[in-house]
Design a protein around this motif. Structure first.
Motif, PDB file in Angstrom:
ATOM      1  N   GLN A   1      -7.186   1.844  -3.603  1.00  0.00           N
ATOM      2  CA  GLN A   1      -8.604   1.922  -3.960  1.00  0.00           C
ATOM      3  C   GLN A   1      -9.438   0.903  -3.205  1.00  0.00           C
ATOM      4  O   GLN A   1     -10.573   1.172  -2.822  1.00  0.00           O
ATOM      5  N   SER A   2      -8.878  -0.277  -3.014  1.00  0.00           N
ATOM      6  CA  SER A   2      -9.687  -1.320  -2.380  1.00  0.00           C
ATOM      7  C   SER A   2      -9.568  -1.343  -0.861  1.00  0.00           C
ATOM      8  O   SER A   2     -10.522  -1.711  -0.180  1.00  0.00           O
ATOM      9  N   HIS A   3      -8.419  -0.963  -0.311  1.00  0.00           N
ATOM     10  CA  HIS A   3      -8.214  -1.069   1.137  1.00  0.00           C
ATOM     11  C   HIS A   3      -7.899   0.264   1.810  1.00  0.00           C
ATOM     12  O   HIS A   3      -7.704   0.308   3.023  1.00  0.00           O
ATOM     13  N   GLY A   4      -7.764   1.313   1.026  1.00  0.00           N
ATOM     14  CA  GLY A   4      -7.463   2.620   1.592  1.00  0.00           C
ATOM     15  C   GLY A   4      -5.972   2.789   1.878  1.00  0.00           C
ATOM     16  O   GLY A   4      -5.169   1.876   1.674  1.00  0.00           O
ATOM     17  N   PRO A   5      -5.598   3.960   2.358  1.00  0.00           N
ATOM     18  CA  PRO A   5      -4.181   4.228   2.628  1.00  0.00           C
ATOM     19  C   PRO A   5      -3.568   3.273   3.656  1.00  0.00           C
ATOM     20  O   PRO A   5      -2.392   2.932   3.564  1.00  0.00           O
ATOM     21  N   GLN A   6      -4.367   2.826   4.600  1.00  0.00           N
ATOM     22  CA  GLN A   6      -3.831   1.924   5.624  1.00  0.00           C
ATOM     23  C   GLN A   6      -3.367   0.610   4.994  1.00  0.00           C
ATOM     24  O   GLN A   6      -2.351   0.043   5.399  1.00  0.00           O
ATOM     25  N   GLY A   7      -4.072   0.131   3.985  1.00  0.00           N
ATOM     26  CA  GLY A   7      -3.656  -1.084   3.287  1.00  0.00           C
ATOM     27  C   GLY A   7      -2.337  -0.907   2.562  1.00  0.00           C
ATOM     28  O   GLY A   7      -1.492  -1.801   2.557  1.00  0.00           O
ATOM     29  N   VAL A   8      -2.148   0.266   1.956  1.00  0.00           N
ATOM     30  CA  VAL A   8      -0.897   0.553   1.258  1.00  0.00           C
ATOM     31  C   VAL A   8       0.256   0.624   2.251  1.00  0.00           C
ATOM     32  O   VAL A   8       1.335   0.073   2.011  1.00  0.00           O
ATOM     33  N   PHE A   9       0.036   1.281   3.377  1.00  0.00           N
ATOM     34  CA  PHE A   9       1.108   1.383   4.368  1.00  0.00           C
ATOM     35  C   PHE A   9       1.444   0.026   4.967  1.00  0.00           C
ATOM     36  O   PHE A   9       2.605  -0.243   5.309  1.00  0.00           O
ATOM     37  N   THR A  10       0.475  -0.842   5.075  1.00  0.00           N
ATOM     38  CA  THR A  10       0.747  -2.206   5.542  1.00  0.00           C
ATOM     39  C   THR A  10       1.638  -2.939   4.545  1.00  0.00           C
ATOM     40  O   THR A  10       2.590  -3.620   4.928  1.00  0.00           O
ATOM     41  N   ILE A  11       1.341  -2.786   3.264  1.00  0.00           N
ATOM     42  CA  ILE A  11       2.172  -3.407   2.224  1.00  0.00           C
ATOM     43  C   ILE A  11       3.582  -2.828   2.271  1.00  0.00           C
ATOM     44  O   ILE A  11       4.567  -3.562   2.185  1.00  0.00           O
ATOM     45  N   LEU A  12       3.670  -1.500   2.408  1.00  0.00           N
ATOM     46  CA  LEU A  12       4.989  -0.861   2.430  1.00  0.00           C
ATOM     47  C   LEU A  12       5.796  -1.243   3.669  1.00  0.00           C
ATOM     48  O   LEU A  12       7.026  -1.254   3.627  1.00  0.00           O
ATOM     49  N   CYS A  13       5.123  -1.566   4.754  1.00  0.00           N
ATOM     50  CA  CYS A  13       5.841  -2.026   5.952  1.00  0.00           C
ATOM     51  C   CYS A  13       6.422  -3.425   5.743  1.00  0.00           C
ATOM     52  O   CYS A  13       7.403  -3.792   6.392  1.00  0.00           O
ATOM     53  N   ALA A  14       5.827  -4.193   4.847  1.00  0.00           N
ATOM     54  CA  ALA A  14       6.335  -5.532   4.564  1.00  0.00           C
ATOM     55  C   ALA A  14       7.493  -5.496   3.576  1.00  0.00           C
ATOM     56  O   ALA A  14       8.249  -6.465   3.482  1.00  0.00           O
ATOM     57  N   ALA A  15       7.659  -4.399   2.851  1.00  0.00           N
ATOM     58  CA  ALA A  15       8.718  -4.306   1.846  1.00  0.00           C
ATOM     59  C   ALA A  15      10.122  -4.489   2.439  1.00  0.00           C
ATOM     60  O   ALA A  15      10.939  -5.205   1.858  1.00  0.00           O
ATOM     61  N   PRO A  16      10.459  -3.884   3.588  1.00  0.00           N
ATOM     62  CA  PRO A  16      11.791  -4.123   4.146  1.00  0.00           C
ATOM     63  C   PRO A  16      12.023  -5.585   4.529  1.00  0.00           C
ATOM     64  O   PRO A  16      13.148  -6.084   4.440  1.00  0.00           O
ATOM     65  N   LEU A  17      10.972  -6.280   4.928  1.00  0.00           N
ATOM     66  CA  LEU A  17      11.131  -7.703   5.245  1.00  0.00           C
ATOM     67  C   LEU A  17      11.479  -8.499   3.991  1.00  0.00           C
ATOM     68  O   LEU A  17      12.330  -9.399   4.030  1.00  0.00           O
ATOM     69  N   ALA A  18      10.835  -8.169   2.883  1.00  0.00           N
ATOM     70  CA  ALA A  18      11.157  -8.837   1.618  1.00  0.00           C
ATOM     71  C   ALA A  18      12.584  -8.495   1.186  1.00  0.00           C
ATOM     72  O   ALA A  18      13.319  -9.366   0.717  1.00  0.00           O
ATOM     73  N   ALA A  19      12.998  -7.237   1.361  1.00  0.00           N
ATOM     74  CA  ALA A  19      14.365  -6.839   1.010  1.00  0.00           C
ATOM     75  C   ALA A  19      15.383  -7.565   1.884  1.00  0.00           C
ATOM     76  O   ALA A  19      16.437  -7.998   1.399  1.00  0.00           O
TER      77      ALA A  19
END
Length: 83
Positions: A41-59
């Motif tokens: 809602q605040s950053h659009g789909p591109q913001g969500v995909f950026t967060i999801l790209c960081a998920a493997p790094l956290a894993a």
């Protein structure tokens, strides 16, 4: 792969390990879905995909903290009852 890793950590209880790993994965996904919705809602789909790209790094970082499972200690043999 995740279920197998859980079963290696609990070799005597493969069903419990499978249930815990799958249940934990579904629960964490359910907890993060509303947060990803807020990000969309605040950053659009591109913001969500950026967060999801960081998920493997956290894993990967969390995976570095895993230790090798210990070998299962066999239970002592119980002698058969005498009649």
């Amino acid at each position: 792969m995740l279920v197998k890793l859980g079963q290696d950590c609990l070799p005597g209880r493969p069903g419990t390990a499978a249930g815990v790993t799958l249940g934990l994965g579904v629960s964490i996904g359910g907890l993060f879905a509303p947060l990803l919705g807020l990000a969309a809602q605040s950053h659009g789909p591109q913001g969500v995909f950026t967060i999801l790209c960081a998920a493997p790094l956290a894993a990967w970082a969390l995976g570095l903290m895993l230790t090798e499972p210990r070998a299962a200690v066999p239970a002592p043999a119980v002698p058969a009852a005498r009649n």
